[in-house]
Structures are given as structure tokens and as C-alpha cells.
Scaffold this active site. Sequence first.
Site, PDB file in Angstrom:
ATOM      1  N   TYR A  76      37.692 -11.348   5.622  1.00 28.73           N
ATOM      2  CA  TYR A  76      37.135 -11.960   4.421  1.00 28.73           C
ATOM      3  C   TYR A  76      38.211 -12.769   3.714  1.00 28.73           C
ATOM      4  O   TYR A  76      39.157 -12.213   3.153  1.00 28.73           O
ATOM      5  CB  TYR A  76      36.592 -10.863   3.505  1.00 28.73           C
ATOM      6  CG  TYR A  76      35.623 -11.324   2.431  1.00 28.73           C
ATOM      7  CD1 TYR A  76      35.339 -12.653   2.200  1.00 28.73           C
ATOM      8  CD2 TYR A  76      34.964 -10.387   1.634  1.00 28.73           C
ATOM      9  CE1 TYR A  76      34.446 -13.057   1.221  1.00 28.73           C
ATOM     10  CE2 TYR A  76      34.063 -10.773   0.650  1.00 28.73           C
ATOM     11  CZ  TYR A  76      33.812 -12.103   0.445  1.00 28.73           C
ATOM     12  OH  TYR A  76      32.921 -12.494  -0.520  1.00 28.73           O
ATOM     13  N   LYS A  93      34.701 -14.605   7.057  1.00 25.85           N
ATOM     14  CA  LYS A  93      33.810 -14.794   5.916  1.00 25.85           C
ATOM     15  C   LYS A  93      34.585 -15.521   4.825  1.00 25.85           C
ATOM     16  O   LYS A  93      35.694 -15.120   4.471  1.00 25.85           O
ATOM     17  CB  LYS A  93      33.308 -13.436   5.410  1.00 25.85           C
ATOM     18  CG  LYS A  93      32.308 -13.535   4.263  1.00 25.85           C
ATOM     19  CD  LYS A  93      31.850 -12.143   3.834  1.00 25.85           C
ATOM     20  CE  LYS A  93      30.830 -12.255   2.693  1.00 25.85           C
ATOM     21  NZ  LYS A  93      30.437 -10.931   2.174  1.00 25.85           N
TER      22      LYS A  93
END
Length: 303
Positions: A133, A158
Site C-alpha cells: 500500500y 495499492k
Amino acid sequence: MKFQGVLFFPVTPFAADGSLDEDRLARHIGSGVAAGAGGVFVACGTGEFHALTTDEIERATRVAVTVTAGRVPVLAAAGGPVPVARDQVARIGAAGADGLLLLPPYLVNAPQQGLVRYVEEVTAATALPVVFYQRGTARLTEQTAAAIAALPRVVGLKDGIGDIEQMQRIVRAVGQVPGKGDDFAFFNGLPTAEMTALAYRGIGVGLYSSAVFAFAPEIAVAFHRALEDGDSPLVRTLLDEFYGPLVRLRDEVPGYAVALVKAGVALRGPAVGGVRAPLVDPTPEHVARLAALIDHGLEVVHA
């Protein structure tokens, strides 16, 4: 591990005494899977990862694995200091998850090679696929993204930053990594990701996390279907009349990206308790505005 459809990031319910409520979490996840979730990301950002103990993350993961029963992938979050993250990934693996969402280290501004080292050291503690992320203290160059993507267990990235130009560079750089290419998953991880879904799709990032799915899956699924089908009028209407006003409400108070979602779940059931500090629960006025937005959004998709 393949992802498709709307990705579900459940909230984490708390009982009256503040403890993790496993029964309500099971109901919440079960209803989301029944509504068509393409994957369950438990104990992640919307699930108040920042406020959970490692034991609670493990327990929440076990609940999600049991409820989904293999119907969709289950991922759980790990992050923070390397020793803590390594403990978390070991517990998540023992709980039966299909993969991990690795959040960045907090408060430490690291050089790019340090971010690669962080991912390398944490992923070495697990055999599970890992989605990294990018957000907060982890802002990647395309070279760093490619180096992280090349690590054996990393299967996705992400994005929580929203720099479309840089993400285009990252997508192209990762596409050149041997063995990753089309199998590597990119996610739009911005709050209320539907607002930027069209822009991300333009650079080849079609997957996104939907916080709205947690409390109004009918709206989230209708929006996703409209995107897939090229139904531009419905996409525009939902952006103008539901998602746009929701974002304006969300931005009125820091932390509402989580607290407002939890209030939305409580509005439609089951009761999930309030948020843990340092977040605060929405005011009655804001909850009333949220309820009106949900009602209108449902009217739009059912028209």
C-alpha cells in the site's frame, strides 16, 4: 490470486465494552459477500487497523476466513515497525488468509532503498501473496515500485496518494518486470475511490477499494456495473448526486473516511459500535446528512 468486481473493506465492530465483536463482524462480512464482494480486506484502513491489537487482527482474519469459506479471497493488513509487522503476517497466515495488505512504516521518512528493504524484510516472514500500500510515508518512484514488484511474494500495489502521472510511470515500469506484467494487480486506494475511478481506468488501474460497499453495497455495485458497461449517464449522476456530496461531508472532519463509513453501517445494520481514538464518531447532524445521502443514492440506482 485474481481480483475482480467490488473489493469489500469491512469495518471492525466493537461491543459495548469496546472489545472486538466477532459475531457482528461475521454478520457484516457475510452480508457483504452475499451482496457480491469480489474480495474481503479485513482489519485494513476502513477496519481501523491503526487501532487494533495484533491479536484482534488475527481474530478478525479468522472470522473472515470462516465466513467467506473460500468463496472470495481474504486479505488482512499488516504494517508499522518491522518486528510488529512480521508478527502480524505470521498470525494472519496462521488464521488462513489468502494474502496480505502491507501498509508502510509510520512517522519514519525513509529513502527509497529503505522502503524496498522494509517490504523485503516483512515479506520474508510469510509465504502469502502481498499487496503493498503506497501512502503516507511510502511514496514510491517508478524504479522503487519495480524493485518492490520484483520481490517474490509481492503481487500488487495499492495507491493511496493519487498522483496519476506518477502512477502511469509506475504501471509502465512494473509492466517491464519479468514474470509480473499482466499478473500484477494495481488498486486505486484513495478514500471514496469511485470519485477517481475513471481517471485510474485511463492508466490501466481498474481495481479499487470501495468504502461505500460497506454500508450501501447496492450503490457501490451499481456504480461498478455502470463503469463496466459504459453507462456514462448513471456514472455521472452517482458522482454528482451521491459520491460528490459524500466526499464533501467526509472532508469536513479529519478521520471521517473511516468514522462516516462506520456510521453508515450502523444506519443500515448491524450495530457496530463507535470508532476508537484518535478518531471521533460523526455528530448527529452529520449522521442525518449521511442517511439522506444514502436514501437518495438508493433512489437513483433503483429508479
